[in-house]
Design an enzyme around this catalytic site. Sequence first.
Site, PDB file in Angstrom:
ATOM      1  N   SER A   7     -15.509  34.667  15.115  1.00 59.00           N
ATOM      2  CA  SER A   7     -14.091  35.177  16.011  1.00 59.00           C
ATOM      3  C   SER A   7     -14.421  36.107  15.588  1.00 59.00           C
ATOM      4  CB  SER A   7     -12.338  35.017  15.219  1.00 59.00           C
ATOM      5  OG  SER A   7     -12.384  35.452  13.638  1.00 59.00           O
ATOM      6  N   GLY A   8     -13.403  37.201  16.168  1.00 54.21           N
ATOM      7  CA  GLY A   8     -13.496  38.851  16.765  1.00 54.21           C
ATOM      8  C   GLY A   8     -13.743  39.281  15.705  1.00 54.21           C
ATOM      9  N   HIS A   9     -12.927  38.883  14.629  1.00 57.24           N
ATOM     10  CA  HIS A   9     -12.922  39.542  13.075  1.00 57.24           C
ATOM     11  C   HIS A   9     -14.952  39.320  12.404  1.00 57.24           C
ATOM     12  CE1 HIS A   9     -11.794  41.928   9.249  1.00 57.24           C
ATOM     13  NE2 HIS A   9     -12.434  40.807   8.086  1.00 57.24           N
ATOM     14  N   GLY A  58      -9.590  37.198   8.946  1.00 54.67           N
ATOM     15  CA  GLY A  58      -8.508  38.613   9.058  1.00 54.67           C
ATOM     16  C   GLY A  58      -7.266  37.744   8.176  1.00 54.67           C
ATOM     17  N   HIS A 123      -7.129  58.520  -5.104  1.00 54.00           N
ATOM     18  CA  HIS A 123      -7.084  57.939  -6.189  1.00 54.00           C
ATOM     19  C   HIS A 123      -6.128  57.795  -7.145  1.00 54.00           C
ATOM     20  CE1 HIS A 123      -3.673  60.831  -8.101  1.00 54.00           C
ATOM     21  NE2 HIS A 123      -4.217  61.507  -7.080  1.00 54.00           N
ATOM     22  N   HIS A 132      -5.024  43.206   3.022  1.00 50.98           N
ATOM     23  CA  HIS A 132      -5.608  44.298   3.608  1.00 50.98           C
ATOM     24  C   HIS A 132      -5.229  45.536   4.584  1.00 50.98           C
ATOM     25  CE1 HIS A 132      -6.212  43.219   8.656  1.00 50.98           C
ATOM     26  NE2 HIS A 132      -6.980  44.496   8.278  1.00 50.98           N
TER      27      HIS A 132
END
Length: 198
Positions: A7-9, A58, A123, A132
């Site tokens: 797919s797009g991801h 995603g 950090h 995500h």
Amino acid sequence: MYLYGASGHGKVIVEIAEENNINIEGFLDEDLSKNQLLNYPIINELPDKNIEVVISIGNNQVRKKIAEENTQFSYLILIHPKAVISKRATIKEGTVIMTGVSINSEVKIGKHCIINTNASIDHDCIIDDFAHISPNVALAGNVEVGEGTHVGIGACVIQGVRIGKWCTIGAGAVIIKDIPDYAVAVGNPAKILKYNNI
């Protein structure tokens, strides 16, 4: 190497592999209507053997389900060559890091995470498995993001904040205090709207 999810991801992730000169055998996708993406073949039947894979989907819950159901695969880490990553950061299997990302000293990133375009992680942050971090997110130092949490595009998190597991942080949200597990938080400063039913 194979990408699981056509797919797009997957288009973004395949280009990261290409930038790293990794040989791509094709995509894995159980949708029988798909047979090719970006000139790579799509295999509709999952191999029952040890192959090198990156999950290119995603949705955090779907990524976790695939990883748990396909332990026969070896999961790679993919990092775009234009990401800047501290030599003291640790990144676990299956994680993908997009172009323009900045990851500073002693950051710990779990399995099968997505660190998306131009995200900044300062950090000592801890990003748990299947999270995500969307494009242009800024995490200050010592932030924790729990398993499966999705931090929306352009969100900002001040230092020392803990965001729980399976949360949804809205686009552009400004997080100035801890967010409990499963919460959906939006706005500036962010407020909890509801809780995810996971």
